[in-house]
Design a protein around this motif. Structure first.
Motif, PDB file in Angstrom:
ATOM      1  N   VAL A 184     -47.886 -14.888 -39.337  1.00 12.57           N
ATOM      2  CA  VAL A 184     -47.472 -16.148 -39.229  1.00 12.57           C
ATOM      3  C   VAL A 184     -48.542 -17.213 -38.917  1.00 12.57           C
ATOM      4  O   VAL A 184     -49.271 -16.752 -37.807  1.00 12.57           O
ATOM      5  CB  VAL A 184     -46.182 -16.482 -38.321  1.00 12.57           C
ATOM      6  CG1 VAL A 184     -44.997 -15.445 -39.081  1.00 12.57           C
ATOM      7  CG2 VAL A 184     -46.332 -15.905 -37.154  1.00 12.57           C
ATOM      8  N   CYS A 185     -48.682 -18.261 -39.372  1.00 13.04           N
ATOM      9  CA  CYS A 185     -49.834 -19.252 -38.887  1.00 13.04           C
ATOM     10  C   CYS A 185     -49.213 -20.658 -38.526  1.00 13.04           C
ATOM     11  O   CYS A 185     -49.119 -21.638 -39.260  1.00 13.04           O
ATOM     12  CB  CYS A 185     -50.640 -19.537 -39.837  1.00 13.04           C
ATOM     13  SG  CYS A 185     -51.501 -18.019 -40.835  1.00 13.04           S
ATOM     14  N   PRO A 186     -48.597 -20.926 -37.311  1.00 16.44           N
ATOM     15  CA  PRO A 186     -47.919 -21.928 -36.767  1.00 16.44           C
ATOM     16  C   PRO A 186     -48.860 -22.972 -36.553  1.00 16.44           C
ATOM     17  O   PRO A 186     -50.063 -22.975 -36.161  1.00 16.44           O
ATOM     18  CB  PRO A 186     -47.282 -21.606 -35.704  1.00 16.44           C
ATOM     19  CG  PRO A 186     -47.226 -20.136 -35.488  1.00 16.44           C
ATOM     20  CD  PRO A 186     -48.541 -19.568 -36.387  1.00 16.44           C
ATOM     21  N   GLY A 187     -48.328 -24.173 -36.849  1.00 17.10           N
ATOM     22  CA  GLY A 187     -49.291 -25.609 -36.397  1.00 17.10           C
ATOM     23  C   GLY A 187     -48.962 -26.041 -35.088  1.00 17.10           C
ATOM     24  O   GLY A 187     -48.813 -25.162 -34.053  1.00 17.10           O
ATOM     25  N   ALA A 188     -48.381 -27.330 -34.920  1.00 18.09           N
ATOM     26  CA  ALA A 188     -48.131 -27.719 -33.702  1.00 18.09           C
ATOM     27  C   ALA A 188     -46.574 -27.454 -33.239  1.00 18.09           C
ATOM     28  O   ALA A 188     -45.572 -27.863 -34.063  1.00 18.09           O
ATOM     29  CB  ALA A 188     -48.318 -29.126 -33.842  1.00 18.09           C
ATOM     30  N   ILE A 189     -46.461 -26.464 -32.537  1.00 21.55           N
ATOM     31  CA  ILE A 189     -45.007 -26.040 -32.093  1.00 21.55           C
ATOM     32  C   ILE A 189     -44.757 -26.177 -30.630  1.00 21.55           C
ATOM     33  O   ILE A 189     -45.712 -26.384 -29.542  1.00 21.55           O
ATOM     34  CB  ILE A 189     -45.179 -24.480 -32.166  1.00 21.55           C
ATOM     35  CG1 ILE A 189     -45.531 -24.108 -33.649  1.00 21.55           C
ATOM     36  CG2 ILE A 189     -43.613 -23.945 -32.015  1.00 21.55           C
ATOM     37  CD1 ILE A 189     -44.641 -24.743 -34.821  1.00 21.55           C
ATOM     38  N   ASP A 190     -43.869 -26.742 -30.215  1.00 19.40           N
ATOM     39  CA  ASP A 190     -43.247 -27.419 -28.875  1.00 19.40           C
ATOM     40  C   ASP A 190     -43.002 -25.927 -28.035  1.00 19.40           C
ATOM     41  O   ASP A 190     -41.895 -25.589 -27.786  1.00 19.40           O
ATOM     42  CB  ASP A 190     -42.229 -28.188 -28.974  1.00 19.40           C
ATOM     43  CG  ASP A 190     -41.588 -28.756 -27.818  1.00 19.40           C
ATOM     44  OD1 ASP A 190     -42.684 -28.766 -27.024  1.00 19.40           O
ATOM     45  OD2 ASP A 190     -40.664 -29.161 -27.454  1.00 19.40           O
ATOM     46  N   PRO A 228     -39.799 -23.694 -31.740  1.00 21.72           N
ATOM     47  CA  PRO A 228     -40.146 -22.052 -31.769  1.00 21.72           C
ATOM     48  C   PRO A 228     -39.480 -21.250 -32.538  1.00 21.72           C
ATOM     49  O   PRO A 228     -39.465 -20.397 -33.097  1.00 21.72           O
ATOM     50  CB  PRO A 228     -40.138 -21.801 -30.195  1.00 21.72           C
ATOM     51  CG  PRO A 228     -39.501 -23.001 -29.473  1.00 21.72           C
ATOM     52  CD  PRO A 228     -39.843 -24.208 -30.336  1.00 21.72           C
ATOM     53  N   GLN A 229     -37.913 -21.945 -32.495  1.00 25.02           N
ATOM     54  CA  GLN A 229     -36.915 -21.278 -33.447  1.00 25.02           C
ATOM     55  C   GLN A 229     -37.194 -21.155 -34.772  1.00 25.02           C
ATOM     56  O   GLN A 229     -36.869 -20.362 -35.476  1.00 25.02           O
ATOM     57  CB  GLN A 229     -35.425 -22.070 -33.099  1.00 25.02           C
ATOM     58  CG  GLN A 229     -34.926 -22.020 -31.593  1.00 25.02           C
ATOM     59  CD  GLN A 229     -35.495 -23.032 -30.951  1.00 25.02           C
ATOM     60  OE1 GLN A 229     -36.458 -23.745 -31.021  1.00 25.02           O
ATOM     61  NE2 GLN A 229     -34.728 -23.336 -29.980  1.00 25.02           N
ATOM     62  N   GLU A 230     -37.740 -22.311 -35.349  1.00 24.30           N
ATOM     63  CA  GLU A 230     -38.253 -22.158 -36.682  1.00 24.30           C
ATOM     64  C   GLU A 230     -39.495 -21.234 -37.082  1.00 24.30           C
ATOM     65  O   GLU A 230     -39.468 -20.542 -38.205  1.00 24.30           O
ATOM     66  CB  GLU A 230     -38.932 -23.431 -37.131  1.00 24.30           C
ATOM     67  CG  GLU A 230     -37.762 -24.518 -36.957  1.00 24.30           C
ATOM     68  CD  GLU A 230     -38.192 -26.049 -37.282  1.00 24.30           C
ATOM     69  OE1 GLU A 230     -37.697 -26.928 -37.771  1.00 24.30           O
ATOM     70  OE2 GLU A 230     -39.408 -26.426 -36.474  1.00 24.30           O
TER      71      GLU A 230
END
Length: 265
Positions: A184-190, A228-230
């Motif tokens: 998984v390659c997240p961008g801006a995550i809270d 983060p849930q996404e």
């Protein structure tokens, strides 16, 4: 029936942020979850809370992902408690902001040890257990900076590029053992990693965090920071044999469209 009924999944960095949400979601989908972290009090609380309310169950293990002995102990504890391990989420990671030519060698190596070596040790320690269990999944947490460049996070980006490389090689080598490996390659995550104010509300970091949040809102086509849930739901998709049985060796960007291109508006 949950998507992960009967599965046992070890998740690193699971005391807070993306890892915590993955642990909670996986347990709700029927998995028994090994909550692994260096934040012992928080990790224990997460495991206890899941154990009391999830469809699966949870235990906490102390795990410094850069320490080989910690991996050995964590795997042994998980097997003693649950009998097997058939899933791994290499989620633990750290982020530092610095100009590349001003980055101290110690800092660069610290990011390599946690982000890159940690993922390698996780694959090496857990893959044999997954194979012995009859197959399963590994999900590595990279970053959208692992498929592009970003100024002032050079050391971090280097480790995330490496994780994508590890993912592809592991997918090739482990496919014959029934193990699928994706990233998984997240961008801006809270999370606390990208939003320091979450660690100390009201501090002088909060103003900087709000400015950073405003920047993300302007840069991200969907107009908001990710949750983060996404990311946890994407990790669930890649861990579920029901949903992703024919997917391996792939990086999945989840960034609200940030990398889609340049907007003229």
């Amino acid at each position: 029936m949950g998507k992960l009924d009967g599965r046992v999944v070890l998740i690193t960095g699971a005391a807070r942020g993306q890892g915590e949400q993955e642990a909670r979601l996986f347990a709700a989908e029927g998995a028994r979850v090994v909550v692994a972290d260096v934040l012992d009090d928080q990790g224990e609380d997460v495991a206890k809370d899941i154990g009391g309310g999830g469809a699966g169950g949870a235990l906490y293990v102390h795990l410094d992902v850069s320490a080989e002995d910690d991996w050995t102990a964590a795997v042994a504890t998980a097997k003693e408690a649950f009998g097997k391990i058939d899933g791994l989420v290499n989620n633990a990671g750290i982020l530092r902001f610095n100009e590349l030519t001003a980055t101290p060698l110690e800092e660069f190596r610290q990011l390599m040890d946690v982000n890159q070596v940690g993922a390698f040790l996780g694959i090496r320690a857990v893959a044999p257990e997954i194979a012995a269990a009859g197959g399963g999944t590994i999900v590595n947490t990279a970053s959208f900076t692992g498929v592009t460049g970003m100024a002032y996070v050079g050391a971090y980006a280097a480790t995330k590029h490496a994780i994508i490389g590890l993912t592809k090689v592991a997918a090739l080598e482990l496919a014959g053992k029934g193990i699928r490996v994706n990233a998984v390659c997240p961008g801006a995550i809270d999370t606390a990693m990208s939003n320091p104010a979450r660690l100390d509300p009201g501090s002088d970091t909060e103003e900087a965090a709000e400015a950073l949040d405003g920047l993300y809102r302007r840069l991200v086509p969907l107009g908001r920071v990710g949750r983060p849930q996404e990311v946890a739901r994407l990790a669930l998709f890649l861990t579920s044999e029901e949903d992703s049985a024919y997917i391996t060796g792939q990086p999945f960007v989840i960034d609200g469209g940030w990398l889609a291109g340049v907007s003229v508006i």
